[in-house]
Design a protein around this motif. Structure first.
Motif, short mmCIF file in Angstrom:
data_model
loop_
_atom_site.label_atom_id
_atom_site.label_comp_id
_atom_site.label_asym_id
_atom_site.label_seq_id
_atom_site.Cartn_x
_atom_site.Cartn_y
_atom_site.Cartn_z
N ARG A 42 -8.04 10.28 5.05
CA ARG A 42 -8.51 11.09 6.19
C ARG A 42 -8.88 12.47 5.66
O ARG A 42 -8.06 13.14 5.00
CB ARG A 42 -7.43 11.21 7.26
CG ARG A 42 -7.25 9.91 8.05
CD ARG A 42 -6.47 10.14 9.33
NE ARG A 42 -6.41 8.93 10.14
CZ ARG A 42 -5.35 8.10 10.16
NH1 ARG A 42 -4.28 8.36 9.43
NH2 ARG A 42 -5.38 7.03 10.91
N ARG A 67 -13.36 4.03 13.59
CA ARG A 67 -12.22 3.48 14.35
C ARG A 67 -12.25 3.96 15.79
O ARG A 67 -11.95 3.21 16.71
CB ARG A 67 -10.89 3.92 13.71
CG ARG A 67 -10.62 3.38 12.32
CD ARG A 67 -9.20 3.76 11.86
NE ARG A 67 -8.94 3.38 10.48
CZ ARG A 67 -8.89 4.26 9.46
NH1 ARG A 67 -9.08 5.55 9.68
NH2 ARG A 67 -8.66 3.83 8.24
N LYS A 112 -4.45 6.32 1.48
CA LYS A 112 -3.79 5.08 1.06
C LYS A 112 -4.21 4.76 -0.38
O LYS A 112 -5.40 4.85 -0.71
CB LYS A 112 -4.24 3.95 1.99
CG LYS A 112 -3.64 2.62 1.74
CD LYS A 112 -4.46 1.60 1.02
CE LYS A 112 -5.85 1.30 1.47
NZ LYS A 112 -6.46 0.19 0.68
N GLU A 167 0.86 -1.18 0.00
CA GLU A 167 0.00 0.00 0.00
C GLU A 167 0.89 1.23 0.00
O GLU A 167 1.95 1.23 0.63
CB GLU A 167 -0.87 0.01 1.26
CG GLU A 167 -1.80 -1.18 1.33
CD GLU A 167 -2.60 -1.25 2.62
OE1 GLU A 167 -2.22 -0.59 3.61
OE2 GLU A 167 -3.59 -1.99 2.63
N SER A 187 -0.84 6.54 12.47
CA SER A 187 0.33 5.75 12.86
C SER A 187 1.61 6.59 12.85
O SER A 187 2.55 6.30 13.59
CB SER A 187 0.49 4.53 11.95
OG SER A 187 0.84 4.91 10.65
N ARG A 213 1.04 11.48 3.08
CA ARG A 213 0.62 12.26 4.25
C ARG A 213 0.93 13.74 4.04
O ARG A 213 2.04 14.08 3.59
CB ARG A 213 1.37 11.81 5.49
CG ARG A 213 1.18 10.35 5.82
CD ARG A 213 2.00 9.97 7.05
NE ARG A 213 1.93 8.55 7.31
CZ ARG A 213 0.97 7.95 8.02
NH1 ARG A 213 0.01 8.67 8.56
NH2 ARG A 213 0.99 6.65 8.21
N ASP A 254 -13.05 5.56 3.55
CA ASP A 254 -12.42 4.39 4.18
C ASP A 254 -10.89 4.47 4.04
O ASP A 254 -10.17 3.89 4.85
CB ASP A 254 -12.85 3.09 3.48
CG ASP A 254 -14.16 2.53 4.02
OD1 ASP A 254 -14.80 3.19 4.85
OD2 ASP A 254 -14.53 1.41 3.58
N ASP A 288 -4.34 12.57 4.92
CA ASP A 288 -3.51 11.49 4.38
C ASP A 288 -4.41 10.50 3.66
O ASP A 288 -5.65 10.61 3.73
CB ASP A 288 -2.69 10.79 5.49
CG ASP A 288 -3.54 10.23 6.61
OD1 ASP A 288 -4.72 9.90 6.37
OD2 ASP A 288 -3.04 10.11 7.74
P1 5GP Z 1 -2.18 5.24 9.23
O1 5GP Z 1 -0.88 4.63 8.79
O2 5GP Z 1 -1.99 6.58 9.86
O3 5GP Z 1 -3.01 4.30 10.05
O4 5GP Z 1 -3.04 5.47 7.89
C1 5GP Z 1 -2.65 6.42 6.91
C2 5GP Z 1 -3.76 6.57 5.87
O5 5GP Z 1 -3.85 5.39 5.09
C3 5GP Z 1 -5.16 6.80 6.44
O6 5GP Z 1 -5.86 7.67 5.58
C4 5GP Z 1 -5.80 5.41 6.43
O7 5GP Z 1 -7.19 5.50 6.24
C5 5GP Z 1 -5.12 4.78 5.22
N1 5GP Z 1 -4.86 3.34 5.41
C6 5GP Z 1 -3.72 2.77 5.86
N2 5GP Z 1 -3.83 1.42 5.88
C7 5GP Z 1 -5.06 1.13 5.45
C8 5GP Z 1 -5.79 -0.10 5.26
O8 5GP Z 1 -5.28 -1.21 5.47
N3 5GP Z 1 -7.07 0.02 4.82
C9 5GP Z 1 -7.64 1.23 4.56
N4 5GP Z 1 -8.91 1.27 4.15
N5 5GP Z 1 -6.99 2.40 4.72
C10 5GP Z 1 -5.72 2.36 5.17
#
Ligand code: 5GP
Length: 239
Positions: free
Chosen positions: A203, A219, A180, A93, A103, A97, A200, A178
């Motif tokens: 953000r 979440r 994905k 993925e 995270s 950001r 989904d 941010d």
């Molecule tokens: P973080 O790494 O901060 O959890 O996610 C960063 C961004 O990527 C966020 O917008 C989050 O929604 C998206 N994202 C990261 N991993 C996933 C995943 O496995 N599924 C989905 N739907 N979004 C993800």
């Protein structure tokens, strides 16, 4: 409108089912209302999420295409279905950001909402068993997940998507915090933007109030999840 119909289920993910069609190069995405978070440790349903995510993704794929970014999107088939080019998904993925949260905030203990001087691109290996660990370019190349050329293409496409989406959302009062992305190899060998782009996977914060209008409401149990997705739908539908 395409005459293609749904054949066998090729894969069923957390939010979508993917069906084969009569055309080996085209598949149908069916968007479900199921919601999961934290690698499916939290599960639920968001009423009409499938309809909203299908519509929002389509609007954003069209926007990207209008701006010269190729995507897998072909056309809408119904309120929950879209026809897309079949691709071989690259197994990591790509996260872009603009502000610190999620995270990144936890990993480096940075202030929530800190603005980044330029976008950060990160990669996460798609592996539920390992909770999608962060990787770098060298891991992707050494373990054969992508070539240097594919990585370079993904990096520049991800930044181009960010430029287009950030501007479009800001014009509608929304900060693109941010998101994905997933990319896949098309039959001609090119790397194509795939999957979905919706609350989904992104953000979205209201620019005035910083209210979260995305899956973080699910979440973090913030309530009114459906209302947030509906709000994004309305704002991206504005001319
Ligand atoms: P973080 O790494 O901060 O959890 O996610 C960063 C961004 O990527 C966020 O917008 C989050 O929604 C998206 N994202 C990261 N991993 C996933 C995943 O496995 N599924 C989905 N739907 N979004 C993800």
């Amino acid at each position: 409108m395409s005459q293609l119909t749904k054949k066998e289920v090729l894969t069923e993910g957390k939010a979508k089912k993917i069906y084969a069609t009569e055309d080996p190069d085209k598949v149908i995405f069916y968007f479900k209302d199921d919601a999961t978070a934290f690698n499916a440790k939290k599960r639920g349903t968001i009423v009409n999420k499938g309809i909203l995510n299908n519509r929002i993704s389509q609007r954003l794929f069209r926007l990207l295409e209008e701006n010269g970014i190729k995507t897998h999107f072909i056309e809408e088939l119904s309120e929950r279905e879209m026809l897309v080019h079949k691709v071989e998904i690259i197994p990591y993925e790509t996260v872009v950001r603009n502000l610190v949260t999620g995270s990144l905030r936890k990993r480096l203990d940075r202030p929530e909402g800190e603005e980044l001087s330029h976008p950060i691109v990160e990669y996460y290996y798609k592996c539920d068993r390992l909770d999608d660990p962060m990787i770098n370019d060298e891991h992707a190349i050494v373990f054969g997940w992508a070539t240097r050329e594919e990585l370079d293409s993904i990096h520049s496409q991800a930044l181009a998507v960010n430029d287009v989406l950030k501007k479009f959302m800001l014009e509608r009062g929304i900060l693109l915090v941010d998101f994905k992305l997933e990319f896949g190899r098309a039959r001609d060998g090119s790397v194509l933007l795939a999957d979905e782009i919706c609350p989904d996977t992104c953000r979205f914060w209201d620019v005035e109030t910083r209210e979260k209008l995305d899956k973080d409401r699910f979440r973090q149990d913030l309530g009114n999840v459906e209302g947030a997705y509906q709000e994004i739908m309305e704002r991206v539908s504005r001319a």
